[in-house]
Design a protein around this motif. Sequence first.
Motif, PDB file in Angstrom:
ATOM      1  N   LEU A  74       0.822  -1.214   0.000  1.00 56.72           N
ATOM      2  CA  LEU A  74       0.000   0.000   0.000  1.00 56.72           C
ATOM      3  C   LEU A  74       0.855   1.263   0.000  1.00 56.72           C
ATOM      4  N   ILE A  75       1.848   1.283   0.857  1.00 58.55           N
ATOM      5  CA  ILE A  75       2.703   2.463   0.975  1.00 58.55           C
ATOM      6  C   ILE A  75       3.497   2.687  -0.311  1.00 58.55           C
ATOM      7  N   SER A  76       4.011   1.620  -0.907  1.00 55.79           N
ATOM      8  CA  SER A  76       4.771   1.787  -2.155  1.00 55.79           C
ATOM      9  C   SER A  76       3.852   2.223  -3.293  1.00 55.79           C
ATOM     10  N   SER A  77       2.605   1.774  -3.275  1.00 54.91           N
ATOM     11  CA  SER A  77       1.636   2.199  -4.286  1.00 54.91           C
ATOM     12  C   SER A  77       1.357   3.694  -4.183  1.00 54.91           C
ATOM     13  N   LEU A  78       1.417   4.214  -2.967  1.00 54.14           N
ATOM     14  CA  LEU A  78       1.165   5.634  -2.737  1.00 54.14           C
ATOM     15  C   LEU A  78       2.459   6.453  -2.765  1.00 54.14           C
ATOM     16  N   SER A  79       3.582   5.795  -3.021  1.00 56.46           N
ATOM     17  CA  SER A  79       4.898   6.433  -3.090  1.00 56.46           C
ATOM     18  C   SER A  79       5.280   7.165  -1.803  1.00 56.46           C
ATOM     19  N   ILE A  80       4.911   6.593  -0.664  1.00 52.69           N
ATOM     20  CA  ILE A  80       5.288   7.163   0.630  1.00 52.69           C
ATOM     21  C   ILE A  80       6.567   6.473   1.075  1.00 52.69           C
ATOM     22  N   LYS A  81       7.550   7.246   1.437  1.00 51.75           N
ATOM     23  CA  LYS A  81       8.859   6.691   1.796  1.00 51.75           C
ATOM     24  C   LYS A  81       9.141   6.774   3.296  1.00 51.75           C
ATOM     25  N   LEU A  86       4.942   3.624   7.593  1.00 56.46           N
ATOM     26  CA  LEU A  86       4.901   2.217   7.196  1.00 56.46           C
ATOM     27  C   LEU A  86       4.771   1.303   8.406  1.00 56.46           C
ATOM     28  N   GLY A  87       5.571   1.532   9.437  1.00 53.53           N
ATOM     29  CA  GLY A  87       5.517   0.704  10.641  1.00 53.53           C
ATOM     30  C   GLY A  87       4.200   0.829  11.376  1.00 53.53           C
ATOM     31  N   ASN A  88       3.697   2.054  11.497  1.00 53.00           N
ATOM     32  CA  ASN A  88       2.431   2.261  12.199  1.00 53.00           C
ATOM     33  C   ASN A  88       1.255   1.649  11.447  1.00 53.00           C
ATOM     34  N   VAL A  89       1.259   1.770  10.128  1.00 47.77           N
ATOM     35  CA  VAL A  89       0.202   1.144   9.321  1.00 47.77           C
ATOM     36  C   VAL A  89       0.292  -0.374   9.460  1.00 47.77           C
ATOM     37  N   SER A  90       1.498  -0.908   9.437  1.00 49.62           N
ATOM     38  CA  SER A  90       1.687  -2.359   9.602  1.00 49.62           C
ATOM     39  C   SER A  90       1.168  -2.836  10.953  1.00 49.62           C
ATOM     40  N   ILE A  91       1.461  -2.086  12.005  1.00 48.67           N
ATOM     41  CA  ILE A  91       0.998  -2.455  13.343  1.00 48.67           C
ATOM     42  C   ILE A  91      -0.526  -2.451  13.396  1.00 48.67           C
TER      43      ILE A  91
END
Length: 120
Positions: A74-81, A86-91
């Motif tokens: 999801l994060i790579s699709s939105l180009s967020i680096k 990323l960690g908080n969304v994963s949690i």
Amino acid sequence: MSVMFLLFNILETNYWLSTFIGNSVGATVSYFLNKRFTFKNDANHGQTIWKFISIILICYILSYCLSYLISHYLISSLSIKNNEILGNVSILIGNVFYTLINYVGQKFIVFSKKTSAQKV
């Protein structure tokens, strides 16, 4: 979850250690609350603890590996680096999966009526 977020965001512990420690804290409390109140199971601890630990570990591995992969996608699709996002969304995603899978495992495997009826 608060332990996970504290470890990950404040103490800057990595994703895997944060989620493992957070789930370990939650699992300790969960065992006693689920056994006594949620599922009202009267089997002795020897009958349930090994199943409980097994289900917790399986749920942890499935949930947090899957959430890690999904959030990376999801994060790579939105180009967020940003690794914190990323960690908080994963949690968050992992916690949803973990809660659902764990409840089913606890209800039907660990604290099932059959386990309670086999009380020694």
